[in-house]
Design an enzyme around this catalytic site. Structure first.
Site, mmCIF file in Angstrom:
data_model
loop_
_atom_site.group_PDB
_atom_site.id
_atom_site.type_symbol
_atom_site.label_atom_id
_atom_site.label_comp_id
_atom_site.label_asym_id
_atom_site.label_seq_id
_atom_site.Cartn_x
_atom_site.Cartn_y
_atom_site.Cartn_z
ATOM 1 N N LYS A 569 0.826 -1.212 0.000
ATOM 2 C CA LYS A 569 0.000 0.000 0.000
ATOM 3 C C LYS A 569 0.866 1.271 0.000
ATOM 4 O O LYS A 569 0.384 2.366 -0.217
ATOM 5 C CB LYS A 569 -0.949 -0.003 1.191
ATOM 6 C CG LYS A 569 -2.042 -1.082 1.091
ATOM 7 C CD LYS A 569 -2.925 -1.096 2.320
ATOM 8 C CE LYS A 569 -4.005 -2.165 2.316
ATOM 9 N NZ LYS A 569 -5.176 -1.870 1.457
ATOM 10 N N THR A 671 -11.514 -0.208 -1.275
ATOM 11 C CA THR A 671 -12.855 0.335 -1.066
ATOM 12 C C THR A 671 -12.763 1.678 -0.347
ATOM 13 O O THR A 671 -13.688 2.487 -0.447
ATOM 14 C CB THR A 671 -13.731 -0.630 -0.232
ATOM 15 O OG1 THR A 671 -13.012 -1.011 0.942
ATOM 16 C CG2 THR A 671 -14.106 -1.852 -1.030
ATOM 17 N N LYS A 675 -15.103 5.318 -0.660
ATOM 18 C CA LYS A 675 -15.696 6.144 0.410
ATOM 19 C C LYS A 675 -15.247 7.598 0.266
ATOM 20 O O LYS A 675 -16.040 8.526 0.417
ATOM 21 C CB LYS A 675 -15.270 5.630 1.785
ATOM 22 C CG LYS A 675 -15.719 4.226 2.097
ATOM 23 C CD LYS A 675 -14.983 3.676 3.324
ATOM 24 C CE LYS A 675 -14.983 2.161 3.307
ATOM 25 N NZ LYS A 675 -14.001 1.588 4.246
HETATM 26 C C1 LIG Z 1 -12.873 0.900 4.010
HETATM 27 C C2 LIG Z 1 -12.056 0.421 5.117
HETATM 28 C C3 LIG Z 1 -10.901 -0.334 4.871
HETATM 29 C C4 LIG Z 1 -10.400 -0.630 3.483
HETATM 30 O O1 LIG Z 1 -9.586 0.425 3.032
HETATM 31 P P1 LIG Z 1 -8.620 0.299 1.770
HETATM 32 O O2 LIG Z 1 -8.117 1.681 1.563
HETATM 33 O O3 LIG Z 1 -9.468 -0.171 0.635
HETATM 34 O O4 LIG Z 1 -7.549 -0.661 2.126
HETATM 35 C C5 LIG Z 1 -10.167 -0.764 5.949
HETATM 36 N N1 LIG Z 1 -10.544 -0.495 7.214
HETATM 37 C C6 LIG Z 1 -11.639 0.241 7.484
HETATM 38 C C7 LIG Z 1 -11.993 0.536 8.891
HETATM 39 C C8 LIG Z 1 -12.433 0.716 6.453
HETATM 40 O O5 LIG Z 1 -13.540 1.432 6.735
#
Ligand SMILES: *Cc1c(COP(=O)(O)O)cnc(C)c1O
Length: 831
Positions: A569, A671, A675
């Protein structure tokens, strides 16, 4: 019987809907608080939360029962979402929104001079997941309820969820998360549906006459699975779906013989061992690979859920299994519950007396599998030895599945022995292992990836052999997130503004969000959009100040990267950019500066040393920057501890710039990116996972793209020379020099040596330095763009306006059209 008594019994048995105006809620709240909990209005907020949850729960119960009744009608096809993780976060606030009780409840609380937001934030997060995969399962549950689909979630009720993260002297410290300590008002124990799960033992055989025999699994150690149901409310549609979480319990409280003989500790040992199975959620941690308890959890979930479905089947359809495959579909969220393939075979053959062919016909038509990762270390394998000890009957069945399967391979590619061993479910070698992903593929009628690029890479790489055999099984379902929680609930300011312009249909039909595009040139709308963002930045900066002690100036660009800490990441790339900005300020290159507040957050797996070191580096760099008055006017850096769902609910609405900077080809979908987009943040990102689809939906100009593409990454590996990159790029050289000379670890010599080595390793799998130049240039474009406020706000509006496809409603309707084939079953309205 007189008419009078008849009427009375009608009233007794036909419960009516509870009133939900603010006085009714206030009266019930007062009653629960005082008469049930024995507390009074001035009590600690925890009891206010508990009382209010009970009030709302009461208003769910009838619809919940009616939803079950509807789904239990004969002939209803159902789906079961099997997942070792459900990262649902808090429930109270979400139910208030979905049930349409938010305003009346707020009013009710105001009558007691109580603040609803404070009460709602008393709830502890149900952190029954690691990150993206578990959160996806939670968003899926929300969308299924919204779309009134008969889908039941099956998971584990861990006593301890994801660990709580504290930062001490810059280091991550893990603390147990005993989230059930104060009770959980959202669960309903259902001991009447308990079932027995078996482990260990040996295989014996029973003579069936005519020289035939069949295997029986005997001398097992048994554990009880007790279901706890959590309601999942649909958006204003009376549907209440169910998330059924299993908890392990001993078959008897303790051994009475031991107890009577005075061996008290031995007597309770068996009980404790049984209950260990659902004690803790495993962090996705390389050092936890192959652990026996984890396999027990997987089998425990699979067996309990399948037994539950078979029980329900026989309840409504009787003992005839001929229609079972057309009415049931089990969805495997990653390989974690894959043992369900073998377990369904066992149940149908050993318990229901079906023949192998019949049982396989059912199983292979009822299972669907979603792959979530291309990282080879994340592909699950279990040693044959462990299976032999723990699940001997399942091992036999897997061998037989494999034998049938390899026959098919041999028929398709005669003589290709290497292909047979490549594709075998059993990996031969010193230690024989079971490849769970292959078992999932062989046992499923559908296999999907989670973004277009990821699905393509699966069929061309990891699962290529299987794709050649069964191209029709493979498909893509790009992930999404629920706009109810992530916009309507998390961003009430934006909800009000959008609703003011286009009405409120978008909450339930998120494709309608596109209508706000029309206002992208409207100066009044632009101004109001800006004001909403500023208010959200204010709320975020208060959280940052309270948790990190760092003051964020809301006129600055809020630049955010929150997600699990992992090398792929590339939080390190972000840190290198921050160090570069620091260096520029120190060397006086800060004319026309765009102020930035950089926020990073996320948990590192407890056994992932380098990830934990990255956390430490972020904190040390933050310390140097924030305490230097020459620098901290221009940039600030903070690490937000204990990132989780409820933190994200404050973070994503207050973000200007979303960092999605994984090495291309490594982030299956992401994901978090969605958001942020929904909340009007603009992405700086690589050409990876769902970023690609986000960019396509936006059209160029509203996204800051940088870095190598997936094929370029693979091509670059052969001649990757980080040393040369450092030599040829003065900015990178200076940033690396600051790291190497110990500028951020003056009193902690050498602690970042491993991080530096990882960056300079010619075999660095994540090619971090390869993208440095391109990243810094893209960040420079971001800084310049932020100076034009109107244009920036317009980009922000466009991000929200184009985020329609990233709703899980879209994802789930594709799952349904392509895999599940369910019919919506609206709850019948009661008068
Ligand atoms: C959405 C979410 C993730 C996933 O995040 P990525 O940027 O896609 O890795 C991980 N933890 C929480 C608490 C989330 O709400």
């Amino acid at each position: 019987m007189t008419a009078e008594t008849n009427k009375c019994s009608d009233e007794l048995f036909e419960l009516t809907r509870l009133p939900s105006d603010s006085s009714a809620i206030a009266i019930d709240f007062q009653r629960y608080l005082t008469r049930h909990l024995g507390r009074f209005i001035g009590c600690i907020p925890l009891y206010q939360y508990e009382a209010l949850s009970l009030v709302i729960r009461d208003r769910i119960m009838m619809d919940w029962r009616d939803t079950w009744r509807r789904y239990d009608e004969p002939g209803v096809r159902k789906a079961y979402y099997l997942s070792l993780e459900f990262l649902i976060g808090r429930s109270l606030g979400n139910h208030l929104l979905n049930l349409g009780l938010d305003h009346s409840t707020e009013e009710a609380m105001n009558r007691f001079a109580l603040n609803l937001e404070e009460i709602v934030s008393e709830e502890v997060d149900a952190g029954l997941g690691n990150g993206g995969l578990g959160r996806l399962a939670a968003c899926f549950m929300d969308s299924c309820a919204c779309m009134q689909l008969p889908v039941i979630g099956y998971g584990i009720r861990y006593q301890y969820g994801m660990f709580r993260q504290r930062i001490e002297n810059g280091f991550q410290v893990e603390e147990p998360d005993h989230w059930l300590r104060d009770g959980y008002p959202w669960e309903l124990e259902r001991p009447e549906y308990k079932c027995v799960i078996r482990f260990g033992g040996r295989i014996s055989s029973i003579e069936e006459g005519y020289g035939k025999s069949r295997p029986v699994w005997v001398d097992t150690s048994d554990v009880l699975a007790i279901p706890y149901d959590v309601p999942i409310s649909g958006y204003r549609n009376h549907t209440i779906n169910t998330l059924r979480l299993w908890s392990a319990s001993a078959t008897s409280d303790f051994d009475l013989d031991d107890f009577n003989a005075g061996s008290y500790s031995e007597a309770v040992e068996a009980k404790n061992n049984a209950e260990h199975i659902t004690m803790v959620l495993y962090p996705n941690d390389v050092s936890e690979n192959g652990r026996e308890l984890r396999l027990k959890q997987q089998y425990f979930l699979a067996s309990a859920s399948l037994q539950d479905v078979l029980r329900m089947w026989e309840n409504t359809e009787g003992p005839d299994y001929s229609q079972f495959k057309s009415r049931n579909v089990f969805h495997l969220n990653d390989t974690h519950p894959t043992i369900a393939v073998a377990e369904l075979m066992r149940l149908l053959i050993d318990e229901k007396g079906l023949a192998w062919e019949e049982a396989w016909d059912i199983t292979s038509h009822c299972m669907a599998y979603t792959n979530h990762t291309l990282l080879p270390e994340a592909l699950e394998k279990w040693t044959v030895g462990l299976f032999e000890k723990l699940l001997p009957r399942l091992l036999q069945i897997i061998y037989e599945i494999n034998a049938h399967f390899l026959k098919q391979v041999a028929m398709r590619w005669p003589g290709q022995v290497d292909r047979q061993s490549r594709m075998s479910i059993i990996e031969e070698g010193d230690v024989k292992q079971i490849r769970m992903a292959y078992l999932a593929i062989v046992g499923s009628f559908s296999i999907n990836g989670v973004a277009a690029l990821h699905s393509r890479l699966l069929t061309s790489g990891l699962f290529r052999d299987f794709y050649e055999l069964w191209p029709e099984k493979f498909n893509n379902k790009t992930n999404g997130v629920t706009p109810r929680r992530w916009v309507a609930y998390a961003n009430p300011g934006l909800r009000a503004l959008i609703t003011d312009k286009i009405g409120d249909d978008w909450v339930q039909d998120y494709s309608k969000i596109a209508a706000i595009r029309e206002y992208v040139e409207d100066t009044e709308f632009i101004q109001r959009w800006y004001e909403v963002k500023q208010a959200n930045k204010q709320r975020l900066s208060e959280m940052v100040e309270n948790t990190c002690g760092v003051k964020f100036d809301t006129t600055a660009l809020f630049d955010v990267q929150v997600k699990r800490i992992h090398e792929y990441k590339r939080q390190l790339l972000n840190v290198l950019h921050v160090i570069h900005l620091y260096d520029r300020i120190k060397r006086g290159d800060s004319a026309d500066w765009t102020k930035r507040c950089i926020l990073i957050g996320g948990k590192a797996a407890p056994g992932y040393k380098l990830a934990k070191k990255i956390v430490k580096l972020i904190n040390n760099v933050a310390e140097v920057i924030n305490s230097d008055p020459q620098v901290n006017e221009n940039i600030k850096l903070a690490f937000i501890p204990n990132y989780g769902v409820s933190k994200m609910e404050v973070i994503c609405p207050g973000t200007d710039l979303s960092e999605q900077i994984s090495t291309a080809g490594k982030e299956a979908s992401g994901t978090g990116n969605m958001k942020f987009m929904m909340n009007g943040a603009i992405t700086i990102g690589t050409y990876d996972g769902a970023n690609i689809e986000i960019m396509d939906a936006l059209g160029s100009g509203n996204y800051f793209l940088f870095g190598l593409h997936a094929e370029e990454v693979e091509a670059a590996r052969a001649h990757y020379n980080p040393g040369l990159l450092v030599e040829e790029d003065e900015d990178l050289q200076r940033a690396m020099h600051l790291l190497q000379c110990g500028h951020f670890n003056t009193f902690e010599p050498a602690i970042f040596d491993d991080v530096i080595q990882a960056l300079l390793n010619p075999n660095d799998p994540w090619l971090t330095l390869a993208d440095f130049r391109s990243y810094v240039d893209a960040q420079e474009r971001v800084s310049r763009a932020y100076l034009d406020r109107t244009h920036w706000v317009q980009m922000s509006i466009m991000n929200t306006a184009c985020s329609g496809p990233f709703s899980t409603d879209r994802t789930i309707s594709e799952y349904n059209a392509g895999i599940w084939n369910l019919q919506a079953k609206p709850v019948i309205e009661r008068s």
